[in-house]
Design a protein around this motif. Structure first.
Motif, PDB file in Angstrom:
ATOM      1  N   LYS A  85       0.835  -1.217   0.000  1.00  0.00           N
ATOM      2  CA  LYS A  85       0.000   0.000   0.000  1.00  0.00           C
ATOM      3  C   LYS A  85       0.862   1.257   0.000  1.00  0.00           C
ATOM      4  CE  LYS A  85      -3.791  -2.265   2.330  1.00  0.00           C
ATOM      5  NZ  LYS A  85      -4.222  -2.705   3.646  1.00  0.00           N
ATOM      6  N   ALA A  86       1.969   1.230   0.722  1.00  0.00           N
ATOM      7  CA  ALA A  86       2.809   2.422   0.829  1.00  0.00           C
ATOM      8  C   ALA A  86       3.742   2.601  -0.364  1.00  0.00           C
ATOM      9  CB  ALA A  86       3.636   2.351   2.117  1.00  0.00           C
ATOM     10  N   GLN A  87       4.242   1.514  -0.931  1.00  0.00           N
ATOM     11  CA  GLN A  87       5.316   1.619  -1.927  1.00  0.00           C
ATOM     12  C   GLN A  87       4.899   1.201  -3.324  1.00  0.00           C
ATOM     13  OE1 GLN A  87       8.193   2.833  -0.896  1.00  0.00           O
ATOM     14  NE2 GLN A  87       9.561   2.465  -2.583  1.00  0.00           N
ATOM     15  N   ALA A  89       1.522   0.236  -4.561  1.00  0.00           N
ATOM     16  CA  ALA A  89       0.150   0.390  -5.050  1.00  0.00           C
ATOM     17  C   ALA A  89       0.015   1.482  -6.102  1.00  0.00           C
ATOM     18  CB  ALA A  89      -0.794   0.671  -3.881  1.00  0.00           C
ATOM     19  N   ALA A  90       0.830   2.524  -6.037  1.00  0.00           N
ATOM     20  CA  ALA A  90       0.693   3.635  -6.986  1.00  0.00           C
ATOM     21  C   ALA A  90       0.755   3.147  -8.423  1.00  0.00           C
ATOM     22  CB  ALA A  90       1.791   4.672  -6.728  1.00  0.00           C
ATOM     23  N   CYS A  91       1.618   2.209  -8.713  1.00  0.00           N
ATOM     24  CA  CYS A  91       1.737   1.704 -10.087  1.00  0.00           C
ATOM     25  C   CYS A  91       0.975   0.403 -10.305  1.00  0.00           C
ATOM     26  CB  CYS A  91       3.205   1.495 -10.456  1.00  0.00           C
ATOM     27  SG  CYS A  91       4.144   3.033 -10.521  1.00  0.00           S
ATOM     28  N   HIS A  92       1.027  -0.511  -9.323  1.00  0.00           N
ATOM     29  CA  HIS A  92       0.434  -1.830  -9.531  1.00  0.00           C
ATOM     30  C   HIS A  92      -1.086  -1.831  -9.393  1.00  0.00           C
ATOM     31  CE1 HIS A  92       3.998  -4.297 -10.173  1.00  0.00           C
ATOM     32  NE2 HIS A  92       4.625  -3.488  -9.333  1.00  0.00           N
ATOM     33  N   ASP A  93      -1.691  -0.869  -8.742  1.00  0.00           N
ATOM     34  CA  ASP A  93      -3.157  -0.789  -8.712  1.00  0.00           C
ATOM     35  C   ASP A  93      -3.697  -0.373 -10.074  1.00  0.00           C
ATOM     36  OD1 ASP A  93      -3.597  -1.640  -6.144  1.00  0.00           O
ATOM     37  OD2 ASP A  93      -3.951   0.353  -5.299  1.00  0.00           O
ATOM     38  N   ALA A  94      -3.022   0.558 -10.724  1.00  0.00           N
ATOM     39  CA  ALA A  94      -3.503   1.091 -12.003  1.00  0.00           C
ATOM     40  C   ALA A  94      -2.856   0.415 -13.202  1.00  0.00           C
ATOM     41  CB  ALA A  94      -3.234   2.593 -12.054  1.00  0.00           C
ATOM     42  N   GLY A  95      -1.807  -0.345 -12.995  1.00  0.00           N
ATOM     43  CA  GLY A  95      -1.101  -0.976 -14.109  1.00  0.00           C
ATOM     44  C   GLY A  95      -0.302   0.021 -14.937  1.00  0.00           C
ATOM     45  N   LEU A  96       0.269   1.023 -14.286  1.00  0.00           N
ATOM     46  CA  LEU A  96       1.014   2.055 -14.997  1.00  0.00           C
ATOM     47  C   LEU A  96       2.301   1.507 -15.611  1.00  0.00           C
ATOM     48  CD1 LEU A  96       0.682   5.018 -12.483  1.00  0.00           C
ATOM     49  CD2 LEU A  96      -0.656   4.589 -14.535  1.00  0.00           C
ATOM     50  N   VAL A  97       2.672   2.050 -16.753  1.00  0.00           N
ATOM     51  CA  VAL A  97       3.885   1.748 -17.508  1.00  0.00           C
ATOM     52  C   VAL A  97       4.279   0.268 -17.489  1.00  0.00           C
ATOM     53  CG1 VAL A  97       4.859   4.067 -17.482  1.00  0.00           C
ATOM     54  CG2 VAL A  97       5.367   2.547 -15.603  1.00  0.00           C
ATOM     55  N   GLY A  98       3.322  -0.585 -17.726  1.00  0.00           N
ATOM     56  CA  GLY A  98       3.594  -2.008 -17.845  1.00  0.00           C
ATOM     57  C   GLY A  98       3.625  -2.783 -16.546  1.00  0.00           C
ATOM     58  N   ALA A  99       3.329  -2.146 -15.428  1.00  0.00           N
ATOM     59  CA  ALA A  99       3.311  -2.859 -14.147  1.00  0.00           C
ATOM     60  C   ALA A  99       2.105  -3.787 -14.132  1.00  0.00           C
ATOM     61  CB  ALA A  99       3.217  -1.874 -12.986  1.00  0.00           C
ATOM     62  N   PRO A 100       2.299  -5.060 -13.796  1.00  0.00           N
ATOM     63  CA  PRO A 100       1.143  -5.962 -13.746  1.00  0.00           C
ATOM     64  C   PRO A 100       0.220  -5.570 -12.591  1.00  0.00           C
ATOM     65  CG  PRO A 100       3.103  -7.053 -12.911  1.00  0.00           C
ATOM     66  CD  PRO A 100       3.548  -5.725 -13.444  1.00  0.00           C
ATOM     67  N   LYS A 101      -1.068  -5.486 -12.894  1.00  0.00           N
ATOM     68  CA  LYS A 101      -2.031  -5.122 -11.854  1.00  0.00           C
ATOM     69  C   LYS A 101      -2.106  -6.229 -10.806  1.00  0.00           C
ATOM     70  CE  LYS A 101      -5.119  -2.230 -14.557  1.00  0.00           C
ATOM     71  NZ  LYS A 101      -6.506  -2.016 -14.970  1.00  0.00           N
ATOM     72  N   LYS A 127      13.314  -2.952 -12.609  1.00  0.00           N
ATOM     73  CA  LYS A 127      13.134  -3.655 -13.881  1.00  0.00           C
ATOM     74  C   LYS A 127      12.188  -2.830 -14.741  1.00  0.00           C
ATOM     75  CE  LYS A 127      12.036  -8.059 -15.946  1.00  0.00           C
ATOM     76  NZ  LYS A 127      11.774  -9.466 -15.715  1.00  0.00           N
ATOM     77  N   GLY A 128      12.551  -2.640 -15.995  1.00  0.00           N
ATOM     78  CA  GLY A 128      11.714  -1.835 -16.886  1.00  0.00           C
ATOM     79  C   GLY A 128      11.617  -0.413 -16.354  1.00  0.00           C
ATOM     80  N   ALA A 129      10.394   0.078 -16.243  1.00  0.00           N
ATOM     81  CA  ALA A 129      10.185   1.443 -15.755  1.00  0.00           C
ATOM     82  C   ALA A 129      10.212   1.530 -14.229  1.00  0.00           C
ATOM     83  CB  ALA A 129       8.856   1.982 -16.271  1.00  0.00           C
ATOM     84  N   MET A 130      10.227   0.385 -13.548  1.00  0.00           N
ATOM     85  CA  MET A 130      10.231   0.380 -12.080  1.00  0.00           C
ATOM     86  C   MET A 130      11.641   0.630 -11.575  1.00  0.00           C
ATOM     87  SD  MET A 130       9.093  -2.610  -9.400  1.00  0.00           S
ATOM     88  CE  MET A 130      10.358  -3.742  -9.893  1.00  0.00           C
ATOM     89  N   GLY A 131      11.766   1.609 -10.713  1.00  0.00           N
ATOM     90  CA  GLY A 131      13.057   1.909 -10.116  1.00  0.00           C
ATOM     91  C   GLY A 131      13.403   0.905  -9.036  1.00  0.00           C
ATOM     92  N   ALA A 132      14.649   0.909  -8.613  1.00  0.00           N
ATOM     93  CA  ALA A 132      15.107   0.014  -7.559  1.00  0.00           C
ATOM     94  C   ALA A 132      14.438   0.381  -6.239  1.00  0.00           C
ATOM     95  CB  ALA A 132      16.615   0.094  -7.425  1.00  0.00           C
ATOM     96  N   GLN A 133      13.952  -0.611  -5.539  1.00  0.00           N
ATOM     97  CA  GLN A 133      13.292  -0.386  -4.253  1.00  0.00           C
ATOM     98  C   GLN A 133      14.253  -0.633  -3.090  1.00  0.00           C
ATOM     99  OE1 GLN A 133      10.119   0.838  -4.289  1.00  0.00           O
ATOM    100  NE2 GLN A 133      10.377   0.783  -6.499  1.00  0.00           N
ATOM    101  N   GLY A 134      15.353  -1.299  -3.347  1.00  0.00           N
ATOM    102  CA  GLY A 134      16.326  -1.570  -2.298  1.00  0.00           C
ATOM    103  C   GLY A 134      16.959  -0.287  -1.794  1.00  0.00           C
ATOM    104  N   GLY A 135      17.151  -0.186  -0.495  1.00  0.00           N
ATOM    105  CA  GLY A 135      17.777   0.999   0.083  1.00  0.00           C
ATOM    106  C   GLY A 135      16.819   2.158   0.255  1.00  0.00           C
ATOM    107  N   GLY A 136      15.559   1.941   0.030  1.00  0.00           N
ATOM    108  CA  GLY A 136      14.570   3.008   0.153  1.00  0.00           C
ATOM    109  C   GLY A 136      14.009   3.088   1.555  1.00  0.00           C
ATOM    110  N   ALA A 137      12.741   3.412   1.638  1.00  0.00           N
ATOM    111  CA  ALA A 137      12.085   3.590   2.932  1.00  0.00           C
ATOM    112  C   ALA A 137      11.899   2.263   3.670  1.00  0.00           C
ATOM    113  CB  ALA A 137      10.731   4.268   2.737  1.00  0.00           C
TER     114      ALA A 137
END
Length: 169
Positions: A85-87, A89-101, A127-137
């Motif tokens: 939900k925090a990290q 959902a912004a892309c995977h809820d809507a399927g933005l830029v190729g993210a699988p819903k 991967k693809g348009a998704m940025g690296a999540q490692g080292g984030g929040a």
């Protein structure tokens, strides 16, 4: 050498007056043009730095170069659904830029077939348009929990990763 060779001058400058005008137009006129252009470009009065808005100028000169963020290393690990939900959902809820819903079994099936470790590696490194999540929040284990949550919503049966020994739950 014959006397005749000295009399047959074929250059364009034949008199001292022509030499003087050639020198004048070759050196003096270009220098005068350059001086004129410089004075044209610099004639408007430009305010010195900080004169227009001294507070803003001071703030820009003393601004921080970097930041240090302190986090509670002993905080409990977030659940996969909370991290999603925090990290994610912004892309995977809507399927933005190729993210699988989330929950789209057809889109997730080939990804799930690659295995949990491959999915986690893609999430951590990007991967693809998704940025690296490692080292984030979130810690890497929390990102792995979010991956398990999303894959399980699409039909996988991955267990939620547990905290390594010595870390919070």
């Amino acid at each position: 050498m014959s006397e005749h060779a000295h009399d047959s001058h074929t250059g364009p400058i034949k008199t001292p007056k022509q030499l003087w005008w050639t020198a004048f137009f070759s050196f003096v006129v270009p220098v005068a043009l350059i001086i004129g252009l410089v004075s044209y470009v610099t004639r408007d009065a430009k305010p010195q730095a900080g004169v227009v808005n001294p507070e803003l100028a001071t703030a820009q000169r003393i601004q921080k170069v970097g930041t240090v963020e302190l986090r509670d290393a002993n905080r409990p690990l977030a659940a996969g659904a909370d991290v999603y939900k925090a990290q994610c959902a912004a892309c995977h809820d809507a399927g933005l830029v190729g993210a699988p819903k989330i929950g789209d079994k057809a889109a997730w099936a080939p990804r799930i077939a690659q295995g949990f470790d491959t999915l986690v590696n893609s999430a951590l490194k990007g991967k693809g348009a998704m940025g690296a999540q490692g080292g984030g929040a979130f810690r890497d284990i929390e990102i792995a929990r979010a991956v398990a949550y999303m894959a399980n919503e699409a039909g996988a049966n991955f267990p939620e990763p547990e905290a390594p020994a010595g870390e919070g739950k």
